[in-house]
Scaffold this motif. Structure first.
Motif, short mmCIF file in Angstrom:
data_model
loop_
_atom_site.label_atom_id
_atom_site.label_comp_id
_atom_site.label_asym_id
_atom_site.label_seq_id
_atom_site.Cartn_x
_atom_site.Cartn_y
_atom_site.Cartn_z
N GLU A 13 0.83 -1.20 0.00
CA GLU A 13 0.00 0.00 0.00
C GLU A 13 0.87 1.26 0.00
N ASP A 14 2.05 1.19 0.64
CA ASP A 14 2.96 2.34 0.61
C ASP A 14 3.36 2.69 -0.83
N GLU A 15 3.58 1.66 -1.64
CA GLU A 15 3.92 1.92 -3.05
C GLU A 15 2.69 2.43 -3.80
N TYR A 16 1.56 1.83 -3.52
CA TYR A 16 0.35 2.17 -4.29
C TYR A 16 -0.06 3.63 -4.09
N VAL A 17 0.09 4.15 -2.88
CA VAL A 17 -0.37 5.52 -2.64
C VAL A 17 0.43 6.53 -3.48
N HIS A 18 1.68 6.18 -3.84
CA HIS A 18 2.45 7.08 -4.71
C HIS A 18 1.88 7.11 -6.13
N LEU A 19 1.22 6.04 -6.53
CA LEU A 19 0.55 6.03 -7.84
C LEU A 19 -0.66 6.94 -7.86
N MET A 20 -1.14 7.34 -6.69
CA MET A 20 -2.30 8.23 -6.61
C MET A 20 -1.94 9.68 -6.88
N VAL A 21 -0.65 10.03 -6.76
CA VAL A 21 -0.22 11.42 -7.01
C VAL A 21 -0.23 11.68 -8.52
N PRO A 22 -0.83 12.77 -8.98
CA PRO A 22 -0.86 13.05 -10.42
C PRO A 22 0.55 13.05 -11.02
N GLY A 23 0.71 12.31 -12.08
CA GLY A 23 2.00 12.18 -12.75
C GLY A 23 1.96 10.98 -13.67
N HIS A 24 3.12 10.61 -14.18
CA HIS A 24 3.18 9.49 -15.11
C HIS A 24 3.93 8.31 -14.47
N ALA A 25 3.86 7.18 -15.14
CA ALA A 25 4.53 5.98 -14.62
C ALA A 25 4.97 5.12 -15.79
N GLU A 26 6.09 4.45 -15.60
CA GLU A 26 6.53 3.47 -16.59
C GLU A 26 5.74 2.17 -16.39
N GLU A 27 5.89 1.24 -17.29
CA GLU A 27 5.21 -0.04 -17.14
C GLU A 27 5.74 -0.78 -15.92
N MET A 28 4.84 -1.36 -15.14
CA MET A 28 5.21 -2.10 -13.93
C MET A 28 4.40 -3.39 -13.85
N THR A 29 4.91 -4.33 -13.08
CA THR A 29 4.24 -5.62 -12.91
C THR A 29 4.35 -6.05 -11.45
N PHE A 30 3.24 -6.50 -10.87
CA PHE A 30 3.22 -6.92 -9.46
C PHE A 30 2.51 -8.27 -9.33
N SER A 31 2.86 -8.98 -8.26
CA SER A 31 2.25 -10.29 -8.01
C SER A 31 1.12 -10.20 -6.97
N SER A 32 0.57 -9.04 -6.79
CA SER A 32 -0.62 -8.86 -5.95
C SER A 32 -1.36 -7.65 -6.49
N THR A 33 -2.56 -7.38 -5.99
CA THR A 33 -3.35 -6.27 -6.52
C THR A 33 -3.73 -5.30 -5.41
N HIS A 34 -4.02 -4.06 -5.83
CA HIS A 34 -4.44 -3.06 -4.85
C HIS A 34 -5.85 -3.33 -4.34
N LEU A 35 -6.57 -4.25 -4.97
CA LEU A 35 -7.93 -4.57 -4.52
C LEU A 35 -7.91 -5.20 -3.12
N GLU A 36 -6.72 -5.60 -2.67
CA GLU A 36 -6.62 -6.17 -1.32
C GLU A 36 -6.78 -5.11 -0.25
N PHE A 37 -6.51 -3.82 -0.61
CA PHE A 37 -6.67 -2.78 0.41
C PHE A 37 -7.57 -1.62 -0.02
N VAL A 38 -7.93 -1.52 -1.28
CA VAL A 38 -8.91 -0.49 -1.68
C VAL A 38 -9.50 -0.85 -3.04
N ASN A 39 -10.78 -0.57 -3.19
CA ASN A 39 -11.46 -0.61 -4.49
C ASN A 39 -12.11 0.76 -4.66
N HIS A 40 -11.63 1.51 -5.63
CA HIS A 40 -12.10 2.90 -5.79
C HIS A 40 -13.57 2.99 -6.19
#
Length: 324
Positions: free
Chosen positions: A246-273
């Motif tokens: 979740e610490d990593e995910y909250v940084h994705l919430m800040v307006p900006g861009h991101a390169e392609e990334m891949t994870f072995s879990s989903t943010h749905l475990e702690f939030v569904n917008h």
């Protein structure tokens, strides 16, 4: 000489105009959903071209047949109208709208169901992908596979895909032109869109709804793969990709861009917008981010972050002006 110059100027203008068209990916469908929509577009185009031709032919006939010949013996200024003509030009638009409406309504309703893939004998259950827009990036969650990607998705060919769309902040529009039409994603709610690819390949997707200064780069890639390649990718991601905290995910919430990334879990475990519309705003505030007009001094001083994997969880986003 003037006519020759005019001709070359006209040709140059046509060349400049056509050079901006680019490839019309909407009319190059690579799946059953896009094929239905492309067929509807072509039907509408040819039908309207036919109407325009009929109108211009009738206009030409009227101009020639009823032009002023200097002989007005048959002219009767007391004529008030013609019920026959009024009926004709009233009923014709109704017929035109009806002819265009019937295939449009049929297509719209058919797109709400999982598309049937003609190339396979046994239809498969749709692959479910949650697509979340966040200024200005796309986050894709595969809940059944337990993996998540940023700004790209892999899908198997010849299998329907059900996208569950939502947004972490502003309203965006999910669009992959070669696979199907767009649909809006909104914070606090969820919309659904069926797509499918029948050809292995790479297709471009994007946000089709203007959402601010980073909108133009809010794009993603769809990789349509064979079943074998898709299953190998899923297994490799589950085994080797890092999990998303979740610490990593909250940084994705800040307006900006991101390169392609891949994870072995989903943010749905702690939030569904779709059920928590204010999550991104609360997390941005915790990181020191404050929204500013891009034309203000603070807005101009703020550099849009470009996140890469692994995400730096120590970063903050306060704006510091040089003269303060």
């Amino acid at each position: 000489m003037p006519s020759s110059i005019f001709k070359w100027i006209s040709l140059a203008m046509v060349a400049v105009f056509l050079s901006g068209c680019g490839s019309l990916t909407v009319l190059d469908p690579q799946g059953p959903v896009a094929e239905q929509q492309s067929s509807l577009i072509w039907l509408s185009i040819w039908f309207m071209i036919f109407i325009v031709l009929v109108v211009f032919v009738l206009l030409t006939i009227m101009l020639v047949k009823y032009r002023d010949r200097g002989n007005n013996d048959n002219y009767d200024p007391s004529i008030e109208g013609s019920h026959k003509l009024e009926f004709i030009w009233t009923i014709i638009p109704i017929v035109i709208v009806t002819i265009l409406s019937i295939p449009t309504v049929i297509t719209i309703y058919s797109l709400e169901e999982a598309p049937e893939i003609e190339e396979v004998d046994a239809q498969q259950e749709p692959l479910v992908i949650h697509a979340t827009s966040a200024n200005w990036k796309w986050i894709f969650s595969y809940p059944e596979e337990g993996i998540e990607t940023i700004n790209y998705i892999n899908i198997p060919v010849d299998r329907p895909v059900l996208f569950k769309l939502t947004s972490a902040d502003s309203m965006a529009s999910f669009w992959v032109p070669q696979l199907g039409g767009q649909k809006y994603s909104m914070s606090g709610m969820e919309t659904e869109l069926f797509l499918a690819a029948t050809e292995v390949g790479q297709y471009e997707g994007r946000n089709a709804n203007f959402t601010g200064e980073g909108f133009a780069e809010q794009r993603f890639t769809v990789n349509a793969q064979t079943d074998e390649a898709f299953n190998e990718w899923v297994e490799d991601t589950q085994e080797n990709a890092p999990s998303l905290s979740e610490d990593e995910y909250v940084h994705l919430m800040v307006p900006g861009h991101a390169e392609e990334m891949t994870f072995s879990s989903t943010h749905l475990e702690f939030v569904n917008h779709a059920y928590d519309a204010t999550y991104s705003l609360e997390k941005r505030a915790e990181l020191g981010y404050e929204a500013h007009s891009p034309h203000s001094r603070e807005g101009k001083a703020f550099d849009l972050p470009i996140l890469s994997q692994p995400i730096n969880t120590d970063k903050t986003y306060e704006v510091e002006l040089d003269d303060e």
